[in-house]
Design a protein around this motif. Structure first.
Motif, mmCIF file in Angstrom:
data_model
loop_
_atom_site.group_PDB
_atom_site.id
_atom_site.type_symbol
_atom_site.label_atom_id
_atom_site.label_comp_id
_atom_site.label_asym_id
_atom_site.label_seq_id
_atom_site.Cartn_x
_atom_site.Cartn_y
_atom_site.Cartn_z
ATOM 1 N N ASN A 288 6.829 -6.345 -20.085
ATOM 2 C CA ASN A 288 5.964 -6.655 -21.226
ATOM 3 C C ASN A 288 5.774 -8.154 -21.383
ATOM 4 O OD1 ASN A 288 5.512 -3.996 -21.899
ATOM 5 N ND2 ASN A 288 7.096 -3.918 -23.488
ATOM 6 N N ALA A 289 6.841 -8.910 -21.122
ATOM 7 C CA ALA A 289 6.758 -10.364 -21.260
ATOM 8 C C ALA A 289 5.796 -10.950 -20.229
ATOM 9 C CB ALA A 289 8.144 -10.975 -21.108
ATOM 10 N N VAL A 290 5.859 -10.484 -18.998
ATOM 11 C CA VAL A 290 4.934 -10.974 -17.976
ATOM 12 C C VAL A 290 3.504 -10.613 -18.343
ATOM 13 C CG1 VAL A 290 4.171 -10.589 -15.604
ATOM 14 C CG2 VAL A 290 6.547 -11.098 -16.055
ATOM 15 N N SER A 291 3.312 -9.400 -18.865
ATOM 16 C CA SER A 291 1.967 -8.967 -19.254
ATOM 17 C C SER A 291 1.420 -9.806 -20.404
ATOM 18 C CB SER A 291 1.985 -7.483 -19.659
ATOM 19 O OG SER A 291 2.387 -6.673 -18.579
ATOM 20 N N ALA A 292 2.312 -10.358 -21.229
ATOM 21 C CA ALA A 292 1.879 -11.158 -22.378
ATOM 22 C C ALA A 292 1.459 -12.570 -21.991
ATOM 23 C CB ALA A 292 3.001 -11.216 -23.418
ATOM 24 N N ILE A 293 1.813 -13.005 -20.790
ATOM 25 C CA ILE A 293 1.445 -14.347 -20.349
ATOM 26 C C ILE A 293 -0.060 -14.389 -20.053
ATOM 27 C CG2 ILE A 293 1.730 -16.079 -18.531
ATOM 28 C CD1 ILE A 293 4.617 -15.146 -18.231
ATOM 29 N N GLN A 294 -0.728 -15.392 -20.630
ATOM 30 C CA GLN A 294 -2.152 -15.570 -20.402
ATOM 31 C C GLN A 294 -2.346 -16.592 -19.289
ATOM 32 O OE1 GLN A 294 -4.559 -13.721 -22.110
ATOM 33 N NE2 GLN A 294 -2.721 -12.657 -22.846
ATOM 34 N N ALA A 295 -2.846 -16.132 -18.160
ATOM 35 C CA ALA A 295 -3.061 -17.009 -17.018
ATOM 36 C C ALA A 295 -4.486 -16.844 -16.507
ATOM 37 C CB ALA A 295 -2.076 -16.696 -15.904
ATOM 38 N N LYS A 296 -5.101 -17.960 -16.151
ATOM 39 C CA LYS A 296 -6.449 -17.940 -15.596
ATOM 40 C C LYS A 296 -6.383 -18.450 -14.169
ATOM 41 C CE LYS A 296 -11.191 -19.567 -16.326
ATOM 42 N NZ LYS A 296 -12.087 -20.411 -17.178
ATOM 43 N N TRP A 297 -6.933 -17.664 -13.255
ATOM 44 C CA TRP A 297 -6.861 -17.991 -11.837
ATOM 45 C C TRP A 297 -8.263 -18.125 -11.244
ATOM 46 C CZ3 TRP A 297 -1.867 -18.359 -9.918
ATOM 47 C CH2 TRP A 297 -0.856 -17.748 -10.676
ATOM 48 N N THR A 298 -8.371 -18.940 -10.214
ATOM 49 C CA THR A 298 -9.578 -19.007 -9.401
ATOM 50 C C THR A 298 -9.237 -18.465 -8.018
ATOM 51 O OG1 THR A 298 -10.441 -20.944 -10.564
ATOM 52 C CG2 THR A 298 -11.329 -20.486 -8.366
ATOM 53 N N VAL A 299 -9.934 -17.408 -7.639
ATOM 54 C CA VAL A 299 -9.674 -16.770 -6.353
ATOM 55 C C VAL A 299 -10.863 -17.029 -5.434
ATOM 56 C CG1 VAL A 299 -9.150 -14.611 -5.167
ATOM 57 C CG2 VAL A 299 -8.337 -14.973 -7.510
ATOM 58 N N PRO A 300 -10.646 -17.676 -4.289
ATOM 59 C CA PRO A 300 -11.771 -17.974 -3.394
ATOM 60 C C PRO A 300 -12.293 -16.733 -2.694
ATOM 61 C CG PRO A 300 -9.700 -18.580 -2.357
ATOM 62 C CD PRO A 300 -9.355 -18.161 -3.755
ATOM 63 N N ALA A 301 -13.524 -16.812 -2.218
ATOM 64 C CA ALA A 301 -14.097 -15.718 -1.437
ATOM 65 C C ALA A 301 -13.310 -15.561 -0.139
ATOM 66 C CB ALA A 301 -15.560 -16.001 -1.141
ATOM 67 N N GLN A 302 -13.064 -14.304 0.238
ATOM 68 C CA GLN A 302 -12.258 -14.024 1.419
ATOM 69 C C GLN A 302 -12.788 -12.781 2.118
ATOM 70 O OE1 GLN A 302 -7.884 -14.327 0.438
ATOM 71 N NE2 GLN A 302 -8.690 -14.963 -1.551
ATOM 72 N N PRO A 303 -12.400 -12.559 3.385
ATOM 73 C CA PRO A 303 -12.887 -11.377 4.115
ATOM 74 C C PRO A 303 -12.446 -10.077 3.445
ATOM 75 C CG PRO A 303 -11.932 -12.978 5.626
ATOM 76 C CD PRO A 303 -11.594 -13.445 4.236
ATOM 77 N N SER A 304 -13.161 -9.010 3.780
ATOM 78 C CA SER A 304 -12.841 -7.684 3.252
ATOM 79 C C SER A 304 -12.834 -6.687 4.402
ATOM 80 C CB SER A 304 -13.876 -7.275 2.200
ATOM 81 O OG SER A 304 -15.125 -7.044 2.823
ATOM 82 N N ASN A 305 -12.667 -5.405 4.043
ATOM 83 C CA ASN A 305 -12.725 -4.361 5.073
ATOM 84 C C ASN A 305 -14.049 -4.397 5.835
ATOM 85 O OD1 ASN A 305 -10.900 -2.856 2.761
ATOM 86 N ND2 ASN A 305 -10.276 -2.363 4.851
ATOM 87 N N GLN A 306 -15.115 -4.699 5.111
ATOM 88 C CA GLN A 306 -16.419 -4.767 5.752
ATOM 89 C C GLN A 306 -16.443 -5.949 6.716
ATOM 90 O OE1 GLN A 306 -18.681 -2.379 5.203
ATOM 91 N NE2 GLN A 306 -17.208 -1.422 3.812
ATOM 92 N N GLY A 307 -16.687 -5.676 7.961
ATOM 93 C CA GLY A 307 -16.747 -6.748 8.946
ATOM 94 C C GLY A 307 -15.402 -7.226 9.443
ATOM 95 N N LEU A 308 -14.314 -6.497 9.106
ATOM 96 C CA LEU A 308 -12.965 -6.942 9.487
ATOM 97 C C LEU A 308 -12.809 -7.063 10.996
ATOM 98 C CD1 LEU A 308 -9.921 -7.502 9.068
ATOM 99 C CD2 LEU A 308 -9.592 -5.014 9.023
ATOM 100 N N PHE A 309 -13.255 -6.072 11.728
ATOM 101 C CA PHE A 309 -12.961 -6.050 13.154
ATOM 102 C C PHE A 309 -13.752 -7.117 13.906
ATOM 103 C CE2 PHE A 309 -12.113 -1.623 11.669
ATOM 104 C CZ PHE A 309 -10.736 -1.757 11.689
ATOM 105 N N ALA A 310 -14.959 -7.394 13.470
ATOM 106 C CA ALA A 310 -15.705 -8.511 14.053
ATOM 107 C C ALA A 310 -15.015 -9.831 13.724
ATOM 108 C CB ALA A 310 -17.139 -8.516 13.532
ATOM 109 N N TYR A 311 -14.478 -9.923 12.521
ATOM 110 C CA TYR A 311 -13.750 -11.132 12.116
ATOM 111 C C TYR A 311 -12.550 -11.367 13.030
ATOM 112 C CZ TYR A 311 -10.922 -14.294 9.242
ATOM 113 O OH TYR A 311 -10.156 -15.348 8.805
#
Length: 721
Positions: A288-311
């Motif tokens: 509950n304590a961790v859930s109460a922490i207010q944190a703002k994050w910036t997550v960069p664009a990254q590869p996904s399942n789509q196009g994984l094998f070519a990557y």
């Protein structure tokens, strides 16, 4: 019978009890506390390489010991090894091997394992190396101990050592009808002998304890709940910890507000650089304590399942490709002149280890010394991580590994141990950290995804003439073909992985066998030959031939004909000294295209079998686990986030998925024992894929083959043999 060390009047038992009760006992004190008796020390030779081919930071091996064996005055035998029990039953099989060579009852042996203060340094438990490496080492010590005891008895009785025998923990003089127990020989004396692994071992054909189905050590404790897993460990005054996780991989923290968490009763927020966690009186409050922490994050664009094998194909690790690893003849020329040609691409998804027990650790600081109880396959590796994280010496860190709830190669690292230690240091009290299922799915490492390009050529009579195998990212394990082909190009291409990846049961052997055995099956159909006949025609290895034939006979191969409703497939291979052949029967629903595995027969040869029941359990477990990777399991991800981090979203094999499993053991008493923890996994996926093709005409070249339960794609033209 129990191998849990219990308190008794014997000083050695009392000290052994400290293993889970105190953190101040070191190796020297422990050995002093062993008291009278015989201590056998095995000097090291050289360490085997880590399974991935990479060493652990150039760790220098101690010049002293790799294992210990102590015989106490009461005849009890204690064996010390840095190997760990993670469900593969080596606590039993190693004790069997010691009992065999020492000539003592199995029940008199206590195994002390995976404690960095009480056992000699060990690289870790992985790669199916315990049986072929630690087994002979412990047997050598047992032989040396027995020989020394027989010499002592000969001196006492003034007879020739050669006239004596040993059995049931006694030295026996048959000519004079007398005997003396090992404990009586050592009572009142403190004897130490250092040996090397060069003693003459009992041939497997003469085994009486090894080679038998001894029940699992501590088995009753596991089924009754008495056993304490790492997540069960409790310490006086212990608090509970939880860690704030980022919103995605490679995220940057923009802002943080911990005020709401700090207002909760008994909660302490800990922040050290990028580490943010809490300690609380109970696990619920910590979450509950961790859930109460207010944190703002910036997550960069990254590869996904789509196009994984070519990557993976287009992003080599280090920006370069070093060329083929294995080349014989001219594969290109042979392929160009081949009568039958086949070139295909196979893919393998990332999958999670999904251990029943997620990462867990309890950390305690006492007078500057850190003790951590945690589930890991590498206690000494985790100790090194803790030493580095907190700038401590080896004598200041102790890692204890209670037999844990599985690892499958996924618990080589010490994340939970470091987190618990950091929180415990800040709190000034012991702290337990147990990862949630979502954390385990997201922040642990995965089995590597991969792309495998296969190219093969053959004559019209089915003789292979060209073979090319390229693996991108998945790994080089078992990449070389066991089949006879004069012209080969085989290469592993390391790639940049968008997800954290690492060891998994069988490593890339599963992927490489899936591609190779699927391709072999396609070549057999192209040549209009029976798949087993085609393999045997191109195979010289007698051991692999034998398991193929053993599996086929038990399965009824050749008498069974595939139909659109029912298909039969076969596959096999070699890795880590184990030879496997797997036959599978699948049931198809022509309307829904759903597939169900009905029966699996697996033949197995790993040399001399130490414990047949334990081995059958290993192989049956590997088959069931292999069903997941073959049909269902895959990690879905996008933009640095795992999209299916719960069991409700990540499809694992269920009881209803379990087929009839039959194991055929080829017990080679004329050969040394090899490990069996991994290679039993590799035949299932290609055997099932080949059975699906035999029934439906659909050749599936990606794992998992049926992620939505039904088969994708449309049937391709096929020739039924």
């Amino acid at each position: 019978m129990s191998y849990r060390v219990e308190p008794t009047e014997d000083g050695m038992r009392k000290l052994s009890q400290e293993r889970t009760g105190m953190s101040g006992l070191d190796r020297r004190d422990f050995l002093k506390g062993l008291g009278a008796g015989l201590l056998i020390c095995l000097t090291r030779a050289s360490a085997a390489a880590q399974e991935s081919g990479r060493t652990f930071g150039g760790h220098e091996l101690p010049k002293e010991l790799s294992a210990w064996l102590h015989i106490a005055a009461d005849g009890r035998v204690t064996v010390f090894t840095g190997k760990v029990e993670v469900g593969q039953n080596i606590r039993t099989s190693l004790a069997q091997q010691v009992a065999e060579e020492l000539k003592v009852p199995f029940e008199t042996i206590t195994m002390v394992m995976g404690d960095t203060d009480l056992t000699p340094w060990d690289m870790g438990t992985f790669g199916s190396r315990t049986t072929p490496t630690m087994g002979p080492q412990l047997r050598s010590m047992a032989v040396a101990a027995r020989e020394m005891l027989m010499e002592m008895a000969a001196q006492r009785w003034h007879v020739a050592t050669a006239s004596l025998t040993s059995a049931d923990g006694k030295v026996i003089d048959p000519q004079h009808a007398r005997s003396v127990t090992y404990g009586e020989l050592t009572r009142g004396e403190k004897l130490v002998k250092t040996v090397t692994a060069s003693e003459s071992l009992t041939p497997p054909k003469e085994w009486k304890v090894a080679g038998t189905a001894v029940p699992k050590a501590e088995g009753r404790d596991f089924v009754t709940g008495r056993h304490k897993y790492p997540s069960d460990i409790s310490r006086p005054g212990m608090m509970f910890g939880a860690v704030l996780r980022a919103d995605g991989f490679n995220a940057t923290l923009e802002s943080l507000d911990t005020s709401a968490a700090e207002k909760l009763a008994g909660v302490k927020v800990v922040r050290e650089g990028e580490f943010i966690g809490v300690v609380a009186p109970d696990a619920f409050t910590a979450e509950n304590a961790v859930s109460a922490i207010q944190a703002k994050w910036t997550v960069p664009a990254q590869p996904s399942n789509q196009g994984l094998f070519a990557y993976l194909k287009n992003n080599p690790e280090g920006g370069r490709d070093d060329g083929p690893q294995h080349v014989t003849g001219s594969a290109a020329q042979a392929f160009a002149g081949a009568d039958l040609k086949l070139e295909e691409e196979y893919t393998v998804a990332y999958i999670a280890h999904a251990p029943l027990e997620p990462r867990a650790a309890v950390a305690e600081w006492v007078d500057g010394k850190l003790t951590v109880w945690t589930g890991t396959q590498r206690p000494f590796g985790v100790r090194d991580e803790l030493m580095q994280a907190f700038q401590l010496s080896p004598s200041q860190v102790r890692v204890i590994q209670p037999d844990m709830g599985s690892g499958y190669g996924g618990k080589h690292t010490g994340e939970a141990a470091i987190e618990a230690a950091r929180l415990a240091k800040a709190a000034g009290r012991p702290v337990k950290v147990v990862w949630t299922r979502s954390e385990e799915f997201t922040w642990a490492y995965f089995r590597p995804a991969g792309v495998i390009e296969m190219k093969a050529g053959a004559r019209r009579d089915g003789t292979l003439v060209a073979w090319e195998h390229h693996n991108y990212n998945s790994g080089p394990a078992a990449i070389e073909t066991p089949y006879r082909v004069a012209n080969q190009v085989i290469q592993y291409h390391a790639a940049k992985s968008p997800l954290r990846q690492g060891s998994y049961r069988g490593l890339a052997s599963t992927a490489n066998h899936f591609a190779r055995e699927s391709h072999m099956d396609s070549m057999a159909h192209l040549a209009k030959m029976d798949p087993l006949e085609f393999r045997l025609k191109n195979l010289d290895d007698p051991r692999l031939k034998e398991v193929f034939q053993a599996a086929a006979v038990r399965f009824g191969w050749g008498r069974l004909k595939s139909t659109p409703e029912r298909g039969f497939g076969i596959a096999g291979g070699v890795d880590k000294g184990g030879y496997v052949a797997t036959c599978a029967e699948v049931e198809m629903d022509a309307t829904t295209r759903q597939v169900r595995i009905r029966r699996v027969v697996q033949a197995w040869d790993c040399g001399a079998v130490v414990n047949p029941d334990g081995l059958r359990n290993q192989l049956a477990g590997a088959i069931v686990q292999g069903i997941g990777g073959a049909l269902f399991e895959r990690i879905l991800f996008a933009d640095g986030r795992i999209l299916n981090p719960h069991f409700a979203q990540y499809r694992l094999p269920r009881f209803s998925d379990t087929p009839v499993v039959e194991i055929v053991l080829v017990d080679r008493r004329d050969l040394p024992s090899a490990g069996a923890g991994e290679t039993g996994l590799v035949g299932l996926a290609p055997a099932v894929g080949n059975a699906i093709f035999a029934a439906s005409g659909t050749r599936l070249r990606t794992m998992p083959m049926a992620p939505r339960n039904g088969l994708p794609g449309e049937p391709e033209p096929m020739v039924r043999s």
